[in-house]
Design a protein around this motif. Structure first.
Motif, PDB file in Angstrom:
ATOM      1  N   ALA A 288       0.836  -1.206   0.000  1.00 58.88           N
ATOM      2  CA  ALA A 288       0.000   0.000   0.000  1.00 58.88           C
ATOM      3  C   ALA A 288       0.870   1.255   0.000  1.00 58.88           C
ATOM      4  N   LYS A 289       2.004   1.185   0.723  1.00 63.18           N
ATOM      5  CA  LYS A 289       2.926   2.321   0.753  1.00 63.18           C
ATOM      6  C   LYS A 289       3.533   2.562  -0.621  1.00 63.18           C
ATOM      7  N   ILE A 290       3.838   1.492  -1.329  1.00 69.44           N
ATOM      8  CA  ILE A 290       4.374   1.624  -2.684  1.00 69.44           C
ATOM      9  C   ILE A 290       3.351   2.298  -3.586  1.00 69.44           C
ATOM     10  N   ASN A 291       2.104   1.866  -3.504  1.00 72.74           N
ATOM     11  CA  ASN A 291       1.049   2.472  -4.331  1.00 72.74           C
ATOM     12  C   ASN A 291       0.846   3.934  -3.980  1.00 72.74           C
ATOM     13  N   GLU A 292       0.936   4.248  -2.685  1.00 83.10           N
ATOM     14  CA  GLU A 292       0.814   5.645  -2.265  1.00 83.10           C
ATOM     15  C   GLU A 292       1.944   6.486  -2.860  1.00 83.10           C
ATOM     16  N   GLY A 293       3.166   5.919  -2.863  1.00 87.06           N
ATOM     17  CA  GLY A 293       4.296   6.632  -3.459  1.00 87.06           C
ATOM     18  C   GLY A 293       4.116   6.863  -4.945  1.00 87.06           C
ATOM     19  N   LYS A 294       3.536   5.864  -5.630  1.00 90.17           N
ATOM     20  CA  LYS A 294       3.272   6.026  -7.061  1.00 90.17           C
ATOM     21  C   LYS A 294       2.290   7.162  -7.308  1.00 90.17           C
ATOM     22  N   GLN A 295       1.243   7.229  -6.480  1.00 88.64           N
ATOM     23  CA  GLN A 295       0.242   8.279  -6.642  1.00 88.64           C
ATOM     24  C   GLN A 295       0.838   9.660  -6.389  1.00 88.64           C
ATOM     25  N   GLU A 296       1.686   9.751  -5.368  1.00 87.10           N
ATOM     26  CA  GLU A 296       2.331  11.035  -5.073  1.00 87.10           C
ATOM     27  C   GLU A 296       3.260  11.445  -6.216  1.00 87.10           C
ATOM     28  N   ALA A 297       3.993  10.483  -6.755  1.00 90.28           N
ATOM     29  CA  ALA A 297       4.903  10.787  -7.857  1.00 90.28           C
ATOM     30  C   ALA A 297       4.124  11.264  -9.091  1.00 90.28           C
ATOM     31  N   GLU A 298       2.975  10.645  -9.356  1.00 89.50           N
ATOM     32  CA  GLU A 298       2.158  11.045 -10.495  1.00 89.50           C
ATOM     33  C   GLU A 298       1.602  12.454 -10.297  1.00 89.50           C
ATOM     34  N   ALA A 299       1.201  12.779  -9.056  1.00 86.09           N
ATOM     35  CA  ALA A 299       0.683  14.119  -8.773  1.00 86.09           C
ATOM     36  C   ALA A 299       1.763  15.177  -9.002  1.00 86.09           C
ATOM     37  N   VAL A 300       2.986  14.892  -8.584  1.00 87.49           N
ATOM     38  CA  VAL A 300       4.104  15.816  -8.795  1.00 87.49           C
ATOM     39  C   VAL A 300       4.367  15.991 -10.289  1.00 87.49           C
ATOM     40  N   ARG A 301       4.319  14.895 -11.046  1.00 89.28           N
ATOM     41  CA  ARG A 301       4.570  14.958 -12.482  1.00 89.28           C
ATOM     42  C   ARG A 301       3.518  15.819 -13.179  1.00 89.28           C
ATOM     43  N   GLN A 302       2.254  15.637 -12.829  1.00 88.32           N
ATOM     44  CA  GLN A 302       1.184  16.430 -13.438  1.00 88.32           C
ATOM     45  C   GLN A 302       1.328  17.906 -13.090  1.00 88.32           C
ATOM     46  N   ALA A 303       1.758  18.196 -11.865  1.00 88.16           N
ATOM     47  CA  ALA A 303       1.968  19.591 -11.454  1.00 88.16           C
ATOM     48  C   ALA A 303       3.098  20.227 -12.262  1.00 88.16           C
ATOM     49  N   GLN A 304       4.162  19.452 -12.525  1.00 84.56           N
ATOM     50  CA  GLN A 304       5.279  19.970 -13.315  1.00 84.56           C
ATOM     51  C   GLN A 304       4.851  20.251 -14.755  1.00 84.56           C
ATOM     52  N   ILE A 305       4.050  19.343 -15.326  1.00 87.37           N
ATOM     53  CA  ILE A 305       3.568  19.539 -16.701  1.00 87.37           C
ATOM     54  C   ILE A 305       2.699  20.786 -16.791  1.00 87.37           C
ATOM     55  N   LYS A 306       1.804  20.949 -15.826  1.00 84.88           N
ATOM     56  CA  LYS A 306       0.914  22.121 -15.824  1.00 84.88           C
ATOM     57  C   LYS A 306       1.704  23.414 -15.688  1.00 84.88           C
ATOM     58  N   ALA A 307       2.695  23.429 -14.779  1.00 86.43           N
ATOM     59  CA  ALA A 307       3.496  24.638 -14.574  1.00 86.43           C
ATOM     60  C   ALA A 307       4.257  25.013 -15.845  1.00 86.43           C
ATOM     61  N   ALA A 308       4.815  24.015 -16.535  1.00 86.99           N
ATOM     62  CA  ALA A 308       5.576  24.289 -17.757  1.00 86.99           C
ATOM     63  C   ALA A 308       4.676  24.868 -18.845  1.00 86.99           C
ATOM     64  N   ILE A 309       3.461  24.314 -18.986  1.00 85.26           N
ATOM     65  CA  ILE A 309       2.536  24.802 -20.022  1.00 85.26           C
ATOM     66  C   ILE A 309       1.995  26.179 -19.650  1.00 85.26           C
TER      67      ILE A 309
END
Length: 403
Positions: A288-309
């Motif tokens: 469950a901790k691994i899945n939580e880390g994946k979700q957090e990493a995806e949220a950070v990635r989406q935030a970076q994409i939005k900021a760049a655009i």
């Protein structure tokens, strides 16, 4: 032909001996008793040997690990039994399980044996031992013995990628074991998969009903110091110690390293389990901790994409209408590729006169501009006018070129 009596056997041997010694009657008279007795013993032993099937016994006692009690030592004992050319090999099992890969080698050696192997569960066949027994031609179980089935386990540490690989390996092994139990019992894989959820104990009667075994033999000479209900709640290793088999354990188990649950909980910041939780619950919390880390990493990635655009739109490198296109680039190829693509886009320069007018804050000064003036001084402004104020654009165009 022999008539089955000692007298008939003596007569038969006597006749044979006379034929062999007809030229030497004195030798016959002197040695008859000794010769007939020798012939009788030889023929009798051969007859008995042909009547009774030859059987060799080997044991799988104790836990299976890569140390002394490993696949190599078991296979050596199996091959030694095979070399005696018996009709059957009896495998006696009293084992709590152990190393899966060592167990797989043992399973394969039994399955490929040129001499049929029948398994006898003397005390317990738990964990990997319950899989090994499936390689035998027939499986028999003492009426006071037990089988325990569960999913394969491991003790793993490392980063998220390491743990993900360990989880994949466990799932692959679980699928293999499910297939073997299904093939043995004739049940569906869905039915068998329930046996791999937690620890599942079977007494002899239950094992026979589920077609895990082919028959029940008399009680093993093993003392049981607890009730069946309590035994089913304990671990395989604890149950192994409760059985006091009279037979000698020829292969001593290696000491098994227990999971340091508190260290794992502290290291990975697990909040849903404690040091008293079961191994299965701790492993589930790690996943469950691994899945939580994946979700957090995806949220950070989406935030970076939005900021760049957002930055590219603000710099007028792209329009708002192009946002979806560049979001797709970021999602498919990553933030680094997106940043490189956006960096290569050049902003269209604004004519110097337009910049001056903009700085002066006098849009009224453009009120007298004709179409040609707009094209020369502020072509982008003319494009915006066509989009946002089509009537004004039409008036300029018609004034310049006519209707």
């Amino acid at each position: 032909m022999l008539d089955g009596s000692v007298q008939g056997l003596d007569t038969y041997l006597d006749n044979i001996y006379c034929l062999r010694n007809f030229a030497e009657p004195k030798a016959y008279d002197d040695d008859r008793e000794r010769a007939v007795a020798a012939w009788r013993d030889t023929l009798f032993n051969q007859t008995i040997n042909n009547m009774e099937p030859k059987t060799e016994q080997i044991k799988l006692y104790g836990a299976i690990y890569a140390g002394d009690n490993n696949a190599a030592s078991f296979i050596a004992n199996l091959q030694a039994a095979q070399e005696k050319k018996p009709q059957t090999i009896e495998l006696h099992i009293h084992c709590p399980g152990g190393d899966v890969f060592e167990g797989n080698l043992i399973y394969n050696a039994i399955k490929d044996s040129p001499v049929p192997v029948d398994a006898y569960i003397d005390g317990i066949a738990a964990s990997m031992a319950s899989v090994i027994m499936l390689a035998a031609r027939n499986v028999y179980m003492a009426e006071n013995a037990f089988i325990m089935i569960h999913a394969p386990h491991t003790f793993s540490c490392g980063n998220a990628e390491d743990l993900e690989k360990s989880a994949k390996l466990l799932r692959d092994l679980e699928a293999i074991f499910t297939e073997k139990f299904a093939a043995r019992t004739g049940k569906t894989q869905e039915e068998v998969s329930a046996w791999l959820q937690g620890d599942n104990w079977f007494n002899a009667k239950e094992a026979l009903e589920e077609k895990l075994i082919d028959g029940i033999v008399g009680k093993s000479d093993i003392k049981l110091n607890d009730t069946e209900g309590n035994l089913k709640k304990t671990t395989a290793n604890a149950l192994l110690q409760r059985f006091e088999a009279i037979t000698t354990i020829i292969n001593q188990p290696q000491n098994k390293q227990e999971m340091d649950k508190q260290a794992i909980i502290s290291r990975y910041g697990l909040t849903t389990v404690t040091a008293e939780s079961s191994d299965e619950d701790v492993l589930a919390a790690i996943e469950a901790k691994i899945n939580e880390g994946k979700q957090e990493a995806e949220a950070v990635r989406q935030a970076q994409i939005k900021a760049a655009i957002d930055n590219a739109v603000a710099e007028k490198k792209i329009s708002e209408q192009q946002r979806a296109t560049y979001e797709a680039i970021g999602n498919a190829n990553g933030i680094e590729t997106l940043n490189q693509v956006l960096a290569d886009i050049r902003v269209m320069p604004t004519p110097i006169t337009a910049k001056l007018n903009s700085k002066q804050g006098n849009p009224e000064d453009r009120a007298g501009w004709n179409f040609d003036k707009w094209q020369t001084e502020d072509p982008r402004g003319l494009e915006e006018m066509e989009k946002n104020d089509p009537e004004a654009f039409k008036a300029l165009y018609e004034a310049e070129f006519g209707k």
